[in-house]
Write a protein that holds these residues in place. Structure first.
Motif, PDB file in Angstrom:
ATOM      1  N   GLY A 103      17.920  -4.375   7.251  1.00  0.00           N
ATOM      2  CA  GLY A 103      18.905  -3.224   6.869  1.00  0.00           C
ATOM      3  C   GLY A 103      19.121  -2.971   5.438  1.00  0.00           C
ATOM      4  N   VAL A 104      17.982  -3.387   4.691  1.00  0.00           N
ATOM      5  CA  VAL A 104      18.223  -3.368   3.179  1.00  0.00           C
ATOM      6  C   VAL A 104      17.720  -2.037   2.804  1.00  0.00           C
ATOM      7  N   PRO A 105      18.487  -1.223   2.215  1.00  0.00           N
ATOM      8  CA  PRO A 105      17.816   0.064   1.698  1.00  0.00           C
ATOM      9  C   PRO A 105      16.958  -0.255   0.510  1.00  0.00           C
ATOM     10  N   PHE A 106      15.592   0.361   0.604  1.00  0.00           N
ATOM     11  CA  PHE A 106      14.755   0.240  -0.767  1.00  0.00           C
ATOM     12  C   PHE A 106      13.854   1.356  -0.974  1.00  0.00           C
ATOM     13  N   GLU A 107      13.427   1.360  -2.033  1.00  0.00           N
ATOM     14  CA  GLU A 107      12.389   2.562  -2.457  1.00  0.00           C
ATOM     15  C   GLU A 107      11.150   2.070  -2.105  1.00  0.00           C
ATOM     16  N   ASP A 108      10.369   2.718  -1.324  1.00  0.00           N
ATOM     17  CA  ASP A 108       9.052   2.273  -0.791  1.00  0.00           C
ATOM     18  C   ASP A 108       8.049   3.129  -2.028  1.00  0.00           C
ATOM     19  N   VAL A 109       7.601   2.460  -2.963  1.00  0.00           N
ATOM     20  CA  VAL A 109       7.049   3.163  -3.960  1.00  0.00           C
ATOM     21  C   VAL A 109       5.231   2.990  -3.524  1.00  0.00           C
ATOM     22  N   HIS A 110       4.614   4.117  -2.997  1.00  0.00           N
ATOM     23  CA  HIS A 110       3.340   3.951  -2.741  1.00  0.00           C
ATOM     24  C   HIS A 110       2.413   4.174  -3.895  1.00  0.00           C
ATOM     25  N   VAL A 111       1.554   3.194  -4.267  1.00  0.00           N
ATOM     26  CA  VAL A 111       0.692   3.387  -5.452  1.00  0.00           C
ATOM     27  C   VAL A 111      -0.685   3.884  -4.973  1.00  0.00           C
ATOM     28  N   PRO A 112      -1.050   4.999  -5.379  1.00  0.00           N
ATOM     29  CA  PRO A 112      -2.274   5.545  -4.928  1.00  0.00           C
ATOM     30  C   PRO A 112      -3.464   4.525  -5.431  1.00  0.00           C
ATOM     31  N   LEU A 113      -4.618   4.512  -4.580  1.00  0.00           N
ATOM     32  CA  LEU A 113      -5.684   3.613  -5.067  1.00  0.00           C
ATOM     33  C   LEU A 113      -6.264   4.087  -6.453  1.00  0.00           C
ATOM     34  N   ASP A 114      -6.478   5.298  -6.695  1.00  0.00           N
ATOM     35  CA  ASP A 114      -7.102   5.991  -7.497  1.00  0.00           C
ATOM     36  C   ASP A 114      -6.278   5.689  -8.896  1.00  0.00           C
TER      37      ASP A 114
END
Length: 209
Positions: free
Chosen positions: A30-41
């Motif tokens: 239940g931990v709020p977090f920012e899921d930062v997706h790094v594009p492969l390119d």
């Protein structure tokens, strides 16, 4: 549990890989977090700014400042301690969780060279060795670990830990058909691994819904 005055950001690619278990553990806790997706390119241009030139990276921001950390197992231990998914008062159990986390990294190491191989013929030759020899050998090691733990349906003790989540995602990678030359049945001969997979998948789904 983590205190409410902490901001968490996880930087990883937009697929599970080494980040899947971390995302699962945070969500289960239940931990709020920012899921930062790094594009492969974009990864190549970002590498020089990362602690070890690799992902995942976790940012933990408190009133005292920002701490940035890398290495998936270190991040999993940190998150696990704060979400009840890593033993904080039992050194021997923690030792076994650490062992299983490193087993997950060993599986990643085993397939890493073939993933990076650009020559298709050489890559398929490497995958044949993996499918026929290497992965069955290490699947047997994993099977024995589960037997030694008493066939509880978990890697350590009788409850889900970050080690189960880590191994869940690497075994999924090995058997989901995304690796050309590695049959989805490569670990089917191992009854304990099969039973563990079914149990962890069910527990994981229940905890995340």
């Amino acid at each position: 549990m983590m205190s409410d005055d902490v901001t968490i950001r996880l930087h990883y690619f937009p697929f599970p890989g080494r980040g899947g278990a971390i995302r699962d553990a945070l969500r289960m806790g239940g931990v709020p977090f920012e899921d930062v997706h790094v594009p492969l390119d974009r990864f190549r241009e970002l590498k020089s700014d990362l602690p070890f030139g690799s992902l995942p990276v976790l940012d933990v921001e408190t009133s005292g400042g920002l701490v940035r950390a890398a290495q998936s197992n270190a991040i999993l231990r940190f998150v696990g301690r704060r979400t009840g998914l890593y033993p904080i008062d039992d050194p021997l159990r923690a030792l076994k969780v650490d062992e299983a986390l490193d087993l997950g990294e060993e599986f990643y190491r085993l397939i890493g060279s073939s993933i990076g191989e650009q020559d298709a013929g050489q890559r398929m030759a490497m995958r044949k060795v993996l499918a026929v020899e290497t992965l069955p050998r290490w699947g047997g090691y994993f099977d024995r670990l589960l037997v030694a733990n008493g066939r509880t349906g978990f890697v350590v003790g009788d409850a889900l830990t970050v080690a189960d989540l880590k191994l869940h995602w690497i075994i999924d990678k090995l058997t989901n058909g995304s690796l050309d030359g590695i049959p989805t049945s490569v670990l089917d001969a191992f009854a304990e691994v099969t039973a563990w997979r079914k149990n962890v998948a069910a527990v994981r789904e229940a905890r995340l819904t």
